[in-house]
Write a protein that holds these residues in place. Sequence first.
Motif, PDB file in Angstrom:
ATOM      1  N   GLU A 206       0.843  -1.195   0.000  1.00 38.34           N
ATOM      2  CA  GLU A 206       0.000   0.000   0.000  1.00 38.34           C
ATOM      3  C   GLU A 206       0.880   1.248   0.000  1.00 38.34           C
ATOM      4  O   GLU A 206       2.097   1.154   0.117  1.00 38.34           O
ATOM      5  N   SER A 209       2.504   1.477   4.452  1.00 40.88           N
ATOM      6  CA  SER A 209       2.245   0.149   5.005  1.00 40.88           C
ATOM      7  C   SER A 209       2.842   0.032   6.403  1.00 40.88           C
ATOM      8  O   SER A 209       4.025   0.318   6.605  1.00 40.88           O
ATOM      9  N   LYS A 228      -3.336   2.048  -5.164  1.00 42.58           N
ATOM     10  CA  LYS A 228      -4.040   1.059  -4.335  1.00 42.58           C
ATOM     11  C   LYS A 228      -4.565   1.729  -3.072  1.00 42.58           C
ATOM     12  O   LYS A 228      -5.160   2.781  -3.133  1.00 42.58           O
ATOM     13  N   GLU A 229      -4.309   1.099  -1.911  1.00 45.46           N
ATOM     14  CA  GLU A 229      -4.795   1.648  -0.649  1.00 45.46           C
ATOM     15  C   GLU A 229      -3.923   2.816  -0.177  1.00 45.46           C
ATOM     16  O   GLU A 229      -2.801   3.008  -0.631  1.00 45.46           O
ATOM     17  N   ASP A 232      -2.360   1.477   5.474  1.00 41.01           N
ATOM     18  CA  ASP A 232      -2.795   0.144   5.876  1.00 41.01           C
ATOM     19  C   ASP A 232      -2.030  -0.288   7.113  1.00 41.01           C
ATOM     20  O   ASP A 232      -0.810  -0.455   7.075  1.00 41.01           O
TER      21      ASP A 232
END
Length: 474
Positions: A206, A209, A228-229, A232
């Motif tokens: 992510e 991360s 993406k994210e 996270d």
Amino acid sequence: MKKLITLSLVCVIFSFFLEAKEYFVRLSGNDNNFGSCKLPFRTIFKASEIAMPGDTITIWGGDYQLEKQFRPVRSGEPGKWIVYRGAPNESVVFDGEQIKKVFRNGDSVQFSSLTEGVFQIEKVNYLRFENIEVHNSNAAGFIVRGPDCKKIELMGCKSHHSHNSGIGLWYCDSVVVSGCEITGANDNSDLYFVPGQRKGGEAPHEALSLCGARYFEVANNHIHDCFKEGIDCKEVSRHGVIHHNLVHDIPRQAYYVDAWFGLLEDIEFYSNTAYHTMWGIAISVEGKDSELRNVRFHHNLIHHITGAGVLFGMWGNNLLRSDIHIYNNTFYSCGSPQVFSGGVGSIDVLSQNFREVFIYRNICDKGWDYEMGFTFPPSEVKWALKERNFIAEENLFECAKNRPSRVGQFGVHVYEYLPPNNQIGAPLYRNELKFDFVPEQLPEVKLSGRKWKYAPSPWFGAFEPIQINKLSKR
């Protein structure tokens, strides 16, 4: 002339600090120099070899093309941190585009296949990095990797365009990431693969991360336009706070908490903002034999979201999450038509694997299909929530939508259900068209008499209202 005067002042100021030294790096320098202000080093590698606990390395502005990873070689000490900093008001960029392969165990390995960074901070302690940018990483931008790594700070740093995470914290302790910016993370373009190399369906990890990190703080960061994210917090991370971050314009969830490999616990998200993402906040337990507990979300602003504001996800093994507290958040315009996950709105309790969930003092306003929805059939939802001790009270819901339920992700329906002891209504915001969600007027909270484990603010939503409309006396 002004820059020459500034250089001279910097040199004079640091000459007075006899117990700590200042080393300088400049594109026009030479690693055979002394590293002084007037005779700087050429590379950060040389400065890292020389600097001792308490020393500072100042890097003058420029685009530094790296041919190998930077790995700091020495730790600082308590009270004597080693500081790597970009010179004030200058742009210091380390470009990793040329780092295509690295040597591991005697073999040449494609850098893009590793969870490592252009700045690989590993087996060192008490280091601070300030105002440093990493661009064009074939793997990650910055990686802080434990277990033998603690007391690391990334302050005002940037990662732009990386195949892996912009910043990743892996099994390290006591790390602070503050005031950083991440763009272009998790790019899975063909440029990261050589002919014949297997290309996965998506890039790894992510934008930011947190993987098994402990005692961390992630604050005041700006993450946007990634693949993406956003942030996270996953695996067995614990004892961390994530606050005052801004995440927007990414295709998945802005904030994600997800257990893998064991127990994830004691994580607090507060005063964060998200908009123009698929989901605002997602809560999952994907990993086998994993569990998530004691997670708090409060005073966050989640608005203009494609999917749900909060999602109890069903990904992976979909295991137990418990002791979850969601309070004093503002959810505005969450959900949109024809989302692949089915009906969407402010709070989407897609998973049924939860216990001890407490949702209170939130504003749920203009959710698309519902303000709160569950996958339990309408005839069973009251009993199912009582059995799991799911309490949603003292919230302000705009209204019941009464839309037909749609089948979505995992082949399930989400049905609207607004539990009792909540209020119906919508705030008058100061200017929602300019994303200003401070309420000009809010109704007074009708107290349910419940004593919450985590005390809320005495109003609905994330922000203190300008005026509270008192309930009429009867």
